[in-house]
Design an enzyme around this catalytic site. Sequence first.
Site, PDB file in Angstrom:
ATOM      1  N   PHE A 115       0.860  -1.181   0.000  1.00  0.00           N
ATOM      2  CA  PHE A 115       0.000   0.000   0.000  1.00  0.00           C
ATOM      3  C   PHE A 115       0.901   1.237   0.000  1.00  0.00           C
ATOM      4  O   PHE A 115       1.878   1.300   0.751  1.00  0.00           O
ATOM      5  CB  PHE A 115      -0.886   0.036   1.242  1.00  0.00           C
ATOM      6  CG  PHE A 115      -1.886  -1.083   1.326  1.00  0.00           C
ATOM      7  CD1 PHE A 115      -2.973  -1.133   0.478  1.00  0.00           C
ATOM      8  CD2 PHE A 115      -1.724  -2.101   2.264  1.00  0.00           C
ATOM      9  CE1 PHE A 115      -3.908  -2.161   0.560  1.00  0.00           C
ATOM     10  CE2 PHE A 115      -2.646  -3.124   2.364  1.00  0.00           C
ATOM     11  CZ  PHE A 115      -3.735  -3.165   1.503  1.00  0.00           C
ATOM     12  N   VAL A 150       5.123  -1.005   2.764  1.00  0.00           N
ATOM     13  CA  VAL A 150       4.772   0.393   2.514  1.00  0.00           C
ATOM     14  C   VAL A 150       5.446   0.844   1.221  1.00  0.00           C
ATOM     15  O   VAL A 150       6.677   0.838   1.115  1.00  0.00           O
ATOM     16  CB  VAL A 150       5.230   1.295   3.675  1.00  0.00           C
ATOM     17  CG1 VAL A 150       4.886   2.753   3.367  1.00  0.00           C
ATOM     18  CG2 VAL A 150       4.592   0.857   4.975  1.00  0.00           C
ATOM     19  N   LYS A 151       4.630   1.245   0.256  1.00  0.00           N
ATOM     20  CA  LYS A 151       5.198   1.763  -0.995  1.00  0.00           C
ATOM     21  C   LYS A 151       5.552   3.232  -0.820  1.00  0.00           C
ATOM     22  O   LYS A 151       4.713   4.045  -0.415  1.00  0.00           O
ATOM     23  CB  LYS A 151       4.205   1.605  -2.155  1.00  0.00           C
ATOM     24  CG  LYS A 151       4.057   0.188  -2.636  1.00  0.00           C
ATOM     25  CD  LYS A 151       3.134   0.091  -3.836  1.00  0.00           C
ATOM     26  CE  LYS A 151       3.855   0.427  -5.122  1.00  0.00           C
ATOM     27  NZ  LYS A 151       3.017   0.123  -6.318  1.00  0.00           N
ATOM     28  N   LEU A 152       6.787   3.536  -1.136  1.00  0.00           N
ATOM     29  CA  LEU A 152       7.264   4.920  -1.128  1.00  0.00           C
ATOM     30  C   LEU A 152       7.824   5.242  -2.504  1.00  0.00           C
ATOM     31  O   LEU A 152       8.642   4.478  -3.030  1.00  0.00           O
ATOM     32  CB  LEU A 152       8.366   5.107  -0.092  1.00  0.00           C
ATOM     33  CG  LEU A 152       7.944   5.149   1.370  1.00  0.00           C
ATOM     34  CD1 LEU A 152       9.152   4.960   2.266  1.00  0.00           C
ATOM     35  CD2 LEU A 152       7.266   6.477   1.678  1.00  0.00           C
TER      36      LEU A 152
END
Length: 249
Positions: free
Chosen positions: A67, A93-95
């Site tokens: 996400f 966690v998508k960054l």
Amino acid sequence: MSVKLSDLKVKLFTDGADKAQIVEMAKQPHIAGFTTNPSLLRKAGVTDYEAYARDLVAAVPDRHISFEVFSDEIPEMRAQARVIATWGEHVHVKLPVSTTRGETLYELVRDLVSDGVKVNLTAIFDVPQVEEGVKALAGGAPSIISVFAGRLADLGIDYKPAISRAVDLSRQTPNVEVIWASTREVWNVIEADQMGCQIITAPADVLKKLPALGSRTAAELSLDAVKAFRSDALAAGLTLDLKGRAAAE
């Protein structure tokens, strides 16, 4: 030699945000995880992000799922990342690699992975980004670097240097895996496997074609095409008047 689904070593992730589709794909044992992004969330009509995400994690609790943060300010990105990381054991966690102003996020990535946050560093397009990205991820929580091969190919840019460098560095960096992202066709899955990518994420319509790998030869496909052309010509009722022309010849 033709490749079959069972021959593939690359892990297969579905790229999408539609819950029904994700649940359907999760029934397939060869689907190892899922990736989402804000564009896909918008397409799926998501408005309550956390409620949606927690519901999705409950539906597929045993699979990787990514996400993405959506802020464009680094302090808020940090806070969002920490919240997202609490949504499930297998959540990454998508960054993005930078803000919209071009401020790189390598320092933030380094801080998060060192604190145990699993990161999927995304929107990677070139070798320098690969090198800095892997360096930021190294030594922290299990993480991923996503190289957008398909978008490079769309503009005629060779994606192999970035993919190859990412794979080489990941082999030297135990906590980092490479995702082949923005997949366009089944052949990309074969390429990703051959190039040593640990993961490829692809739309469901691409992944659904994989069980057919190795089921037809080139000669059989040729005959199928010829038969289809003939069938469609008959169905369309195509005609040509050859009588007068034959006499003239």
